[in-house]
Design a protein around this motif. Sequence first.
Motif, PDB file in Angstrom:
ATOM      1  N   ASN A   1     155.083  82.252  47.596  1.00  0.00           N
ATOM      2  CA  ASN A   1     153.776  82.954  47.660  1.00  0.00           C
ATOM      3  C   ASN A   1     152.845  82.279  46.739  1.00  0.00           C
ATOM      4  OD1 ASN A   1     154.745  85.104  49.506  1.00  0.00           O
ATOM      5  ND2 ASN A   1     155.935  86.011  47.709  1.00  0.00           N
TER       6      ASN A   1
ATOM      7  N   THR B   1     159.132  85.465  47.073  1.00  0.00           N
ATOM      8  CA  THR B   1     160.235  86.901  47.559  1.00  0.00           C
ATOM      9  C   THR B   1     161.476  86.264  48.193  1.00  0.00           C
ATOM     10  OG1 THR B   1     158.078  87.867  48.460  1.00  0.00           O
ATOM     11  CG2 THR B   1     160.050  88.709  49.065  1.00  0.00           C
ATOM     12  N   TYR B   2     162.414  86.680  47.516  1.00  0.00           N
ATOM     13  CA  TYR B   2     163.956  86.058  47.671  1.00  0.00           C
ATOM     14  C   TYR B   2     164.525  87.104  48.643  1.00  0.00           C
ATOM     15  CZ  TYR B   2     162.979  82.813  43.982  1.00  0.00           C
ATOM     16  OH  TYR B   2     162.651  81.608  43.362  1.00  0.00           O
TER      17      TYR B   2
ATOM     18  N   ALA C   1     163.769  81.999  50.653  1.00  0.00           N
ATOM     19  CA  ALA C   1     162.797  82.707  49.879  1.00  0.00           C
ATOM     20  C   ALA C   1     161.402  82.370  50.721  1.00  0.00           C
ATOM     21  CB  ALA C   1     162.684  82.404  48.532  1.00  0.00           C
TER      22      ALA C   1
END
Lengths: 112, 110
Positions: free
Chosen positions: A50, A56-57, A47
Amino acid sequence: SAVISQKPSRDICQRGTSLTIQCQVDSQVTMMFWYRQQPGQSLTLIATANQGSEATYESGFVIDKFPISRPNLTFSTLTVSNMSPEDSSIYLCSVLQHYGYTFGSGTRLTVV
Amino acid sequence: SQQGEEDPQALSIQEGENATMNCSYKTSINNLQWYRQNSGRGLVHLILIRSNEREKHSGRLRVTLDTSKKSSSLLITASRAADTASYFCATDENTDKLIFGTGTRLQVFP
């Protein structure tokens, strides 16, 4: 280049437990990433961490299994939850700055 | 799968010989990088080649890039036992994310 302190360097954990890995950077960075390296394999991106929002994977990785925190521009944690022997891997953090990528020294996790 | 392919998976040579590793990737890129990893430890950045470059040299390292074939090669000349390690290519796929190839394990015998 940035200096990354990644802790712990290694751990042996019981199945069903969780381990939190920390990465501290000596300067502010926008982009931080977490990778997994299974035994004898290459690095797979888990990931993008952030700052101030959810990570965000990548496909195949979910937040429930690998929750990530990024409270500021110099620090991030990755938790490996409800561990099984299949989670035995090296976990590495990485940062991107204008001159390129820097990697932490890795956390070697063994789940028994 | 995220990863590009590298070949060979493993390579054994004698000191003084040259070692060539190849990498193929899947999407357009801004640049391609090569890394070395000793015995599962941290990664060491070796060289970066931009998409508009075709060849680059750094010491005993020579990297080529063919964007039409989506492939790159790393040549280590006059290898040494200390070059024994795993070598990975990595591409940015026009994003900030670095995607690694499957890697080549190089063994250099004295």
